[in-house]
Each structure stands twice: as C-alpha cells, then as structure tokens.
Scaffold this active site. Structure first.
Site, PDB file in Angstrom:
ATOM      1  CD1 TRP A 145      11.708   5.582  -2.089  1.00 21.74           C
ATOM      2  CD2 TRP A 145      12.685   3.960  -3.465  1.00 21.74           C
ATOM      3  NE1 TRP A 145      11.482   5.431  -3.205  1.00 21.74           N
ATOM      4  CE2 TRP A 145      11.892   4.070  -3.455  1.00 21.74           C
ATOM      5  CE3 TRP A 145      14.381   3.672  -4.269  1.00 21.74           C
ATOM      6  CZ2 TRP A 145      11.743   2.997  -4.107  1.00 21.74           C
ATOM      7  CZ3 TRP A 145      13.594   2.249  -4.786  1.00 21.74           C
ATOM      8  CH2 TRP A 145      12.283   1.729  -4.871  1.00 21.74           C
ATOM      9  CG  ASP A 226      18.558   5.252  -7.935  1.00 22.53           C
ATOM     10  OD1 ASP A 226      18.075   4.669  -8.838  1.00 22.53           O
ATOM     11  OD2 ASP A 226      17.777   4.808  -6.425  1.00 22.53           O
ATOM     12  CE  LYS A 262       9.163   8.777  -8.987  1.00 19.25           C
ATOM     13  NZ  LYS A 262       9.295   8.474  -7.556  1.00 19.25           N
TER      14      LYS A 262
HETATM   15  C1  LIG Z   1      15.395   7.676  -5.147  1.00 18.05           C
HETATM   16  C2  LIG Z   1      15.067   6.255  -5.654  1.00 18.05           C
HETATM   17  N1  LIG Z   1      15.185   5.664  -6.505  1.00 18.05           N
HETATM   18  C3  LIG Z   1      14.785   4.822  -7.183  1.00 18.05           C
HETATM   19  C4  LIG Z   1      13.155   4.965  -7.667  1.00 18.05           C
HETATM   20  C5  LIG Z   1      12.373   4.169  -8.336  1.00 18.05           C
HETATM   21  O1  LIG Z   1      11.271   4.682  -8.913  1.00 18.05           O
HETATM   22  P1  LIG Z   1      10.717   3.515 -10.091  1.00 18.05           P
HETATM   23  O2  LIG Z   1      10.565   2.065  -9.436  1.00 18.05           O
HETATM   24  O3  LIG Z   1       9.305   4.448  -9.757  1.00 18.05           O
HETATM   25  O4  LIG Z   1      11.124   3.811 -11.150  1.00 18.05           O
HETATM   26  C6  LIG Z   1      12.398   5.805  -6.556  1.00 18.05           C
HETATM   27  C7  LIG Z   1      10.900   6.313  -6.806  1.00 18.05           C
HETATM   28  O5  LIG Z   1      10.495   6.830  -5.607  1.00 18.05           O
HETATM   29  C8  LIG Z   1      13.429   6.895  -5.846  1.00 18.05           C
HETATM   30  O6  LIG Z   1      13.209   7.817  -4.996  1.00 18.05           O
END
Ligand SMILES: Cc1ncc(COP(=O)(O)O)c(C=O)c1O
Length: 418
Positions: A145, A226, A262
């Site tokens: 990411w 993560d 999500k």
């Molecule tokens: C691998 C990964 N980590 C962390 C996140 C962070 O998500 P959020 O801050 O929206 O909970 C995302 C969001 O796209 C992600 O794909």
C-alpha cells in the site's frame, strides 16, 4: 501610533512565508477518484476505490451498523462512557486478531490503544518505533500500500523492501522473500499483510506463513501486521487471522494495526486499534503508556461515535453474528465478480491467461495490465484504476461486467504479454 503609519504597515507585503511551498505530489489513489469524478461519460467505471460497493456500485451501510446506531443513539454525548467504550473496543479488537481464548489476553501481555483507523494505527506504531529503535529499518513487501512508505517516511524511520510479488507467476515470490528475510540486518522490523494483501491480492499459504515466521524468529526480526481487511480474504474472521496466530504460537512479540473501515464499511468513522504483544504485564503497561502519550500529543483522542458503533457490534452477540453474515455476503459478491470477469475474458477468446483473477483474494486484483493498456482503458473506455494495474473488484458489478471485459479484451487482444 498614527493611523497612516498603521495603514502603511498593513499594506506592506509580509515576508515571503510560504513562497517556497510547492504543491505536494498527488496521492496515486486519490487522483484516480478525482479523474473519475471529472469524467462525464455515462459508461465510466471506478476501479480505483478500495472500499466495498454493492451490486449497483453504491456504498453500503451494513445492517449491523444500523442496529448499533439504534442501540447507541444519544449516548455519544455522555462523556463518562467514552473510557469504557474505548477499553471495550480494544478488548474486542484484540480477541478478533489473537483469538478469544488465547492465553496472552489473560496474561495481560497486550498493550492496546484505540486509533484513527488503520492509517492512524500505522502512524502511531511508526512513531513508537522511531522513539525506541531510531536506527532500525522497517521492511515493506514489494509492492505494498503506497501510504506505508509515506507514513514511515514522515516518522523518519529508515525503510527498505523485501521481495513479495512475482510478476511472471502473478503470485508470491516465496524463495526471494525468504532470502530477503535472511539477508536483512538482525532485529529489523517487517511489515506484513496478514490477509488480502493490498495491492496484489496474493497471500502466502499456511505452510509459507509458518516458514516466514520461522525465519523471522531466527533473525529476531519484529513482525508488524497491518490488518486492514480482516474477513475479506476468506469471508471468515478467524481464518484470516491464522497467520498472526501462527506467529503467536511461535513465540514472537507482535505488533498489529487493525482497521474497521472496510470490513464494517465505516471508512468515514476512522475506527482502529493498535496492539503490541509484550513479554509481560509490566512491559505492556509501559508500552501502552508510551503509545497513549504519543497519541495525546498527536491528536488527543479519536472521536467517540465510531468507537461506540464498533464496540457495540463486537460486544453484542446478535449484532456480531449479523456482521459476520454481512461480511460473508460482501466477500461472496467479490468472489462471484472474480469468476464472472475471468469467464467473460475467456469467452471473448482472450489470448492471455486470466487465472490470477480468481487465484488472488481480497478486494483487489493485481491485473498485470501494462501502463499503456491502463492509459487506453481510461482514455478510450473511461475505466479508471491505479497506475500499477490494481483493480478494485468491489467496483465490478454484473451491470458493468460486459463493458469492462470487452474493454480489457480490446486493449489486450493483440496478445502483448500483460
Ligand atoms: C494495507 C492497508 N493498510 C491500511 C489501510 C488504512 O486504512 P484506514 O486508515 O482507512 O483504516 C489501508 C487502506 O487502504 C490498506 O490498504
């Protein structure tokens, strides 16, 4: 002081405070959304967005969230409940990841803190890492990411990558991954996606996870998971946490960032959790107090409403059962779209192999489309995806399936290896 003098000073241009500030580079994911919004074509499709969409391409509010809203209505203004809601959220989040019956919960070895979704959990951990291991590198899978790089860069933590994706097989480059673990300096940090890897949709098998765990332990590396998509790989929350539980059995100390953006469709509420497994209770208390101090100086505390919703969903057996059911339904729809897209491309007589569409898991398909093909899809067909060819399968529906498959076929049918 005379008015004339004050007016003269007011008219004077102040020193060039911000003249040296140039626009920041566009975020690769957000810019796809912006380009999509600016496109007036009725056929346009957004495959860039990493959030669930229903079969009509619309964002969804889960019924479990509606139930939780009804249960907490009004209570968000009661300041006194926020501490208990925070600790309930942390307790329940931890059970979700480490398993409700794990000894480490009873032993008080987990330092957990509520965070601003998954991004906030990563940022907090990066800051914690910088504070206590300023010279240790963090290694990310290649690719990962894109924000991982920005988050740890802003925390001024040195970073590297380890091999992950093999563009030829469109699967895991396992031997290279293990070599990179072995070759990294002893006691490095490794960021791992425990399930539904973003952007590739490629997860290690159980056996591969066991080996990864073994080699990380041999080199005394610290695994930081993560967990942004728990449930989205298999539709089963426990199954998606199996990698972490293997590491637990192998005696690692572990860090984990969790997001409910999500899997509960709560992107806008920013609810997450950061947990760090420590050696004993005293250490867990010390670590937690440091995390709390960092969070306090960074942003105080996160807003309460999302916390109330998530802790209610996780803490109420009926609402949790409904969530599990709805999560499965989201994952099933995505799996059906994977099958249908692959089948449509095969029926069109595509000269390319599209097996990876159904082999990969989670929200994304790492299509293997080339930059030229991606550009053509956008220009000629109004189909938007990130520049690395990542397709958000959540954006695919039965209504746009034929159009999408035809467009992909058109830009790839020359047989040029995608
Ligand atoms: C691998 C990964 N980590 C962390 C996140 C962070 O998500 P959020 O801050 O929206 O909970 C995302 C969001 O796209 C992600 O794909």
């Amino acid at each position: 002081m005379s008015k004339a003098l004050r007016d003269a000073v007011a008219r004077r241009r102040v020193c060039q405070w911000w003249d040296h500030v140039r626009p920041a580079p566009k975020d690769p994911i957000a810019s796809v959304g912006e380009a999509f919004l600016a496109d007036a074509s009725p056929n346009k499709i957004n495959l860039g967005v990493g959030a669930y969409r229903d079969e009509e391409g619309k964002p969804v509010v889960l019924r479990c969230v509606r139930n939780a809203e009804a249960k907490v209505a009004g209570s968000e203004f009661l300041e006194s409940i926020s501490t208990s809601a925070n600790s309930r959220l942390v307790e329940e989040s931890i059970k979700l990841v480490y398993g409700k019956d794990t000894d480490v919960i009873g032993e008080g070895r987990l330092a957990g803190i509520q965070t601003l979704s998954g991004t906030g959990a990563c940022r907090l951990f990066a800051e914690f890492q910088r504070r206590f291991y300023p010279r240790s590198k963090v290694y990310f899978p290649d690719p990962t990411w894109s924000n991982h790089h920005s988050i740890w860069k802003d925390a001024e933590v040195p970073q590297g990558t380890f091999s992950y994706y093999n563009p030829r097989s469109k699967g895991l480059n396992f031997p290279a991954l293990i070599d990179d673990i072995k070759n990294a300096p002893e006691s490095s940090f490794f960021l791992l996606h425990p399930c539904a890897h973003n952007p590739t949709g490629v997860d290690p098998t159980e056996e591969e996870w066991r080996e990864i765990s073994y080699h990380l332990k041999v080199k005394n590396h610290f695994p930081f998971f993560d967990m942004a998509y728990q449930g989205f790989s298999s539709g089963d929350l426990d199954r998606d946490a199996r990698a972490i539980r293997t590491f637990l059995q192998d005696g690692h100390l572990i860090g984990c960032a969790q997001s409910f953006a999500k899997n509960m469709g709560l992107y806008g509420h920013r609810v997450g959790c950061l947990s760090i497994l420590c050696t004993d209770t005293m250490q867990a208390l010390a670590v937690k107090s440091q995390l709390q101090q960092i969070a306090r100086a960074m942003y105080g505390s996160p807003p309460i409403r999302g916390v109330l919703l998530v802790s209610t969903i996780l803490g109420d057996p009926d609402t949790k059962a409904l969530w599990v059911e709805e999560l499965k339904a989201m994952v099933n729809r995505i799996c059906k779209m994977r099958e249908a897209l692959r089948e449509s491309l095969e029926k069109l007589g595509s000269p390319l192999n599209w097996e990876h569409i159904t082999n990969q898991v989670g929200m994304f398909c790492f299509s293997g489309l080339t930059p030229r093909q991606i550009e053509l899809l956008q220009r000629e067909f109004h189909i938007y995806m990130t520049a690395d060819g990542r397709i958000s399968m959540a954006g695919v529906t039965m209504s746009n399936m034929d159009y999408l498959a035809n467009a992909i076929h058109e830009v790839t049918k020359s047989g040029q290896e995608s």
